[in-house]
Each structure stands twice: as C-alpha cells, then as structure tokens.
Write a protein that holds these residues in place. Structure first.
Motif, PDB file in Angstrom:
ATOM      1  N   SER A  49     -13.788 -35.304 -16.230  1.00 38.70           N
ATOM      2  CA  SER A  49     -13.092 -34.405 -15.337  1.00 38.70           C
ATOM      3  C   SER A  49     -13.595 -34.413 -13.901  1.00 38.70           C
ATOM      4  O   SER A  49     -14.804 -34.266 -13.879  1.00 38.70           O
ATOM      5  CB  SER A  49     -12.559 -33.239 -15.770  1.00 38.70           C
ATOM      6  N   GLU A  50     -13.008 -34.258 -12.776  1.00 42.79           N
ATOM      7  CA  GLU A  50     -13.764 -33.751 -11.652  1.00 42.79           C
ATOM      8  C   GLU A  50     -14.026 -32.471 -11.392  1.00 42.79           C
ATOM      9  O   GLU A  50     -13.325 -31.657 -12.020  1.00 42.79           O
ATOM     10  CB  GLU A  50     -12.643 -34.329 -10.265  1.00 42.79           C
ATOM     11  N   PHE A  51     -15.013 -32.408 -10.642  1.00 47.55           N
ATOM     12  CA  PHE A  51     -15.510 -30.677 -10.410  1.00 47.55           C
ATOM     13  C   PHE A  51     -14.412 -29.959 -10.218  1.00 47.55           C
ATOM     14  O   PHE A  51     -14.212 -28.725 -10.499  1.00 47.55           O
ATOM     15  CB  PHE A  51     -16.609 -30.512  -9.675  1.00 47.55           C
ATOM     16  N   ALA A  52     -13.632 -30.400  -9.194  1.00 45.55           N
ATOM     17  CA  ALA A  52     -12.264 -29.741  -8.550  1.00 45.55           C
ATOM     18  C   ALA A  52     -11.390 -29.589  -9.721  1.00 45.55           C
ATOM     19  O   ALA A  52     -10.680 -28.250  -9.427  1.00 45.55           O
ATOM     20  CB  ALA A  52     -11.765 -30.592  -7.386  1.00 45.55           C
ATOM     21  N   THR A  53     -11.095 -30.375 -10.585  1.00 45.05           N
ATOM     22  CA  THR A  53     -10.320 -30.115 -11.711  1.00 45.05           C
ATOM     23  C   THR A  53     -10.785 -28.805 -12.691  1.00 45.05           C
ATOM     24  O   THR A  53      -9.922 -27.826 -12.975  1.00 45.05           O
ATOM     25  CB  THR A  53     -10.177 -31.201 -12.477  1.00 45.05           C
ATOM     26  N   LEU A  54     -12.156 -28.881 -12.913  1.00 47.68           N
ATOM     27  CA  LEU A  54     -12.830 -27.653 -13.648  1.00 47.68           C
ATOM     28  C   LEU A  54     -12.519 -26.345 -12.974  1.00 47.68           C
ATOM     29  O   LEU A  54     -11.951 -25.255 -13.697  1.00 47.68           O
ATOM     30  CB  LEU A  54     -14.117 -27.844 -13.795  1.00 47.68           C
ATOM     31  N   VAL A  55     -12.535 -26.228 -11.399  1.00 47.81           N
ATOM     32  CA  VAL A  55     -12.371 -25.022 -10.816  1.00 47.81           C
ATOM     33  C   VAL A  55     -11.007 -24.688 -10.894  1.00 47.81           C
ATOM     34  O   VAL A  55     -10.460 -23.612 -11.110  1.00 47.81           O
ATOM     35  CB  VAL A  55     -12.992 -25.328  -9.489  1.00 47.81           C
ATOM     36  N   LYS A  56     -10.044 -25.573 -10.707  1.00 51.50           N
ATOM     37  CA  LYS A  56      -8.443 -25.244 -10.827  1.00 51.50           C
ATOM     38  C   LYS A  56      -8.372 -24.779 -12.426  1.00 51.50           C
ATOM     39  O   LYS A  56      -7.537 -23.918 -12.279  1.00 51.50           O
ATOM     40  CB  LYS A  56      -7.669 -26.449 -10.680  1.00 51.50           C
ATOM     41  N   LEU A  57      -8.742 -25.226 -13.267  1.00 53.70           N
ATOM     42  CA  LEU A  57      -8.623 -24.975 -14.705  1.00 53.70           C
ATOM     43  C   LEU A  57      -9.105 -23.441 -15.032  1.00 53.70           C
ATOM     44  O   LEU A  57      -8.698 -22.688 -15.510  1.00 53.70           O
ATOM     45  CB  LEU A  57      -9.191 -25.900 -15.687  1.00 53.70           C
ATOM     46  N   ARG A  58     -10.212 -23.261 -14.437  1.00 51.42           N
ATOM     47  CA  ARG A  58     -10.868 -21.764 -14.473  1.00 51.42           C
ATOM     48  C   ARG A  58     -10.020 -20.785 -13.795  1.00 51.42           C
ATOM     49  O   ARG A  58      -9.937 -19.889 -14.348  1.00 51.42           O
ATOM     50  CB  ARG A  58     -12.192 -21.952 -13.724  1.00 51.42           C
ATOM     51  N   ASP A  59      -9.647 -21.108 -12.590  1.00 49.42           N
ATOM     52  CA  ASP A  59      -8.689 -20.165 -11.973  1.00 49.42           C
ATOM     53  C   ASP A  59      -7.673 -19.835 -12.410  1.00 49.42           C
ATOM     54  O   ASP A  59      -7.222 -18.782 -12.457  1.00 49.42           O
ATOM     55  CB  ASP A  59      -8.420 -20.725 -10.213  1.00 49.42           C
ATOM     56  N   TRP A  60      -6.801 -20.947 -13.140  1.00 47.55           N
ATOM     57  CA  TRP A  60      -5.655 -20.669 -13.823  1.00 47.55           C
ATOM     58  C   TRP A  60      -5.924 -19.824 -15.288  1.00 47.55           C
ATOM     59  O   TRP A  60      -4.874 -18.834 -15.281  1.00 47.55           O
ATOM     60  CB  TRP A  60      -5.357 -22.145 -14.503  1.00 47.55           C
ATOM     61  N   VAL A  61      -7.030 -19.996 -15.854  1.00 46.57           N
ATOM     62  CA  VAL A  61      -7.323 -19.349 -17.105  1.00 46.57           C
ATOM     63  C   VAL A  61      -7.563 -17.699 -16.671  1.00 46.57           C
ATOM     64  O   VAL A  61      -7.100 -16.857 -17.241  1.00 46.57           O
ATOM     65  CB  VAL A  61      -8.348 -19.782 -17.887  1.00 46.57           C
ATOM     66  N   ARG A  62      -8.236 -17.595 -15.525  1.00 38.86           N
ATOM     67  CA  ARG A  62      -8.503 -16.377 -14.897  1.00 38.86           C
ATOM     68  C   ARG A  62      -7.354 -15.480 -14.700  1.00 38.86           C
ATOM     69  O   ARG A  62      -7.060 -14.450 -14.967  1.00 38.86           O
ATOM     70  CB  ARG A  62      -9.222 -16.333 -13.583  1.00 38.86           C
ATOM     71  N   LYS A  63      -6.410 -16.505 -14.004  1.00 35.32           N
ATOM     72  CA  LYS A  63      -4.985 -15.522 -13.629  1.00 35.32           C
ATOM     73  C   LYS A  63      -4.218 -15.385 -15.126  1.00 35.32           C
ATOM     74  O   LYS A  63      -3.707 -14.205 -15.283  1.00 35.32           O
ATOM     75  CB  LYS A  63      -4.151 -16.767 -12.866  1.00 35.32           C
ATOM     76  N   GLU A  64      -4.345 -16.206 -16.166  1.00 37.17           N
ATOM     77  CA  GLU A  64      -3.529 -16.170 -17.238  1.00 37.17           C
ATOM     78  C   GLU A  64      -4.238 -14.743 -18.170  1.00 37.17           C
ATOM     79  O   GLU A  64      -3.289 -14.351 -18.590  1.00 37.17           O
ATOM     80  CB  GLU A  64      -3.551 -17.399 -17.942  1.00 37.17           C
ATOM     81  N   THR A  65      -5.387 -14.886 -18.088  1.00 42.20           N
ATOM     82  CA  THR A  65      -6.061 -14.045 -18.920  1.00 42.20           C
ATOM     83  C   THR A  65      -6.543 -12.432 -18.413  1.00 42.20           C
ATOM     84  O   THR A  65      -6.824 -11.695 -18.837  1.00 42.20           O
ATOM     85  CB  THR A  65      -7.222 -14.461 -19.870  1.00 42.20           C
ATOM     86  N   GLY A  66      -6.542 -12.443 -17.016  1.00 37.60           N
ATOM     87  CA  GLY A  66      -6.899 -11.516 -16.291  1.00 37.60           C
ATOM     88  C   GLY A  66      -8.471 -11.142 -16.332  1.00 37.60           C
ATOM     89  O   GLY A  66      -8.765 -10.346 -15.800  1.00 37.60           O
ATOM     90  N   ARG A  67      -9.229 -12.244 -16.621  1.00 35.00           N
ATOM     91  CA  ARG A  67     -10.646 -12.191 -16.622  1.00 35.00           C
ATOM     92  C   ARG A  67     -11.232 -12.858 -15.445  1.00 35.00           C
ATOM     93  O   ARG A  67     -11.455 -13.917 -15.352  1.00 35.00           O
ATOM     94  CB  ARG A  67     -11.121 -12.870 -17.901  1.00 35.00           C
ATOM     95  N   SER A  68     -11.146 -11.964 -14.361  1.00 34.43           N
ATOM     96  CA  SER A  68     -11.518 -12.541 -13.217  1.00 34.43           C
ATOM     97  C   SER A  68     -13.082 -12.798 -13.057  1.00 34.43           C
ATOM     98  O   SER A  68     -13.726 -13.751 -12.210  1.00 34.43           O
ATOM     99  CB  SER A  68     -11.294 -11.275 -11.990  1.00 34.43           C
ATOM    100  N   ASN A  69     -13.923 -12.500 -13.931  1.00 36.80           N
ATOM    101  CA  ASN A  69     -15.234 -12.984 -13.883  1.00 36.80           C
ATOM    102  C   ASN A  69     -15.565 -14.332 -14.811  1.00 36.80           C
ATOM    103  O   ASN A  69     -16.700 -14.456 -14.944  1.00 36.80           O
ATOM    104  CB  ASN A  69     -16.211 -11.773 -14.282  1.00 36.80           C
TER     105      ASN A  69
END
Length: 84
Positions: A49-69
C-alpha cells in the motif's frame, strides 16, 4: 530472520460494518480507498500500500475506536517469512 508485514484491521473493524459501508463512509469524508484494499486490510492480508493509504486507514481506525493515540505500527502484524 526475515519477516512478512501485513496491515491487519481485523482487531479494530466494527462489528456489522461491511466493506461497502466503510468504503462509502470514507468516500464521503474525502478519503478514497479501494474496496480491495479495505477487504485485504480487514482480513489482515494487506501487504502492499502507499504511505498515504496507511495514514488514512489509521485515521479511520482512530475515529471508529476513539483511540486518538493509535499508531500505524498498531495496525501492522509481523510474521516470520518461510525460507524457500
């Protein structure tokens, strides 16, 4: 020892959410991620995957789980690579 690295969203994937619904949600937020990429990440088999996609996936998981860190490393699974 060589390792194979996978992006694995399975521990974070919300119960009852389909690939299609997550795809649409991300698209509405301005984050286009291919359905095949989402499917592979959900099943823990995404290897490229591209790095930008990893960042987007991380941001989505953060939002879904409430785990901002949550870090990108938290989305990765390492397995020993078998010698051929």
């Amino acid at each position: 020892m060589k390792e194979k690295v996978y992006v694995d969203l399975s521990p974070y994937w919300p119960a009852g959410k389909s690939i299609a619904s997550v795809y649409e949600q991300l698209l509405l937020e301005g984050n286009k991620i291919d359905r095949r990429t989402l499917s592979s990440a959900k099943s823990g088999l995404l290897t490229k995957s591209e790095f930008a996609t990893l960042v987007k996936l991380r941001d989505w998981v953060r939002k879904e789980t409430g785990r901002s860190n949550l870090a990108i490393d938290d989305l990765l699974r390492f397995e020993p690579e078998e010698d051929k």
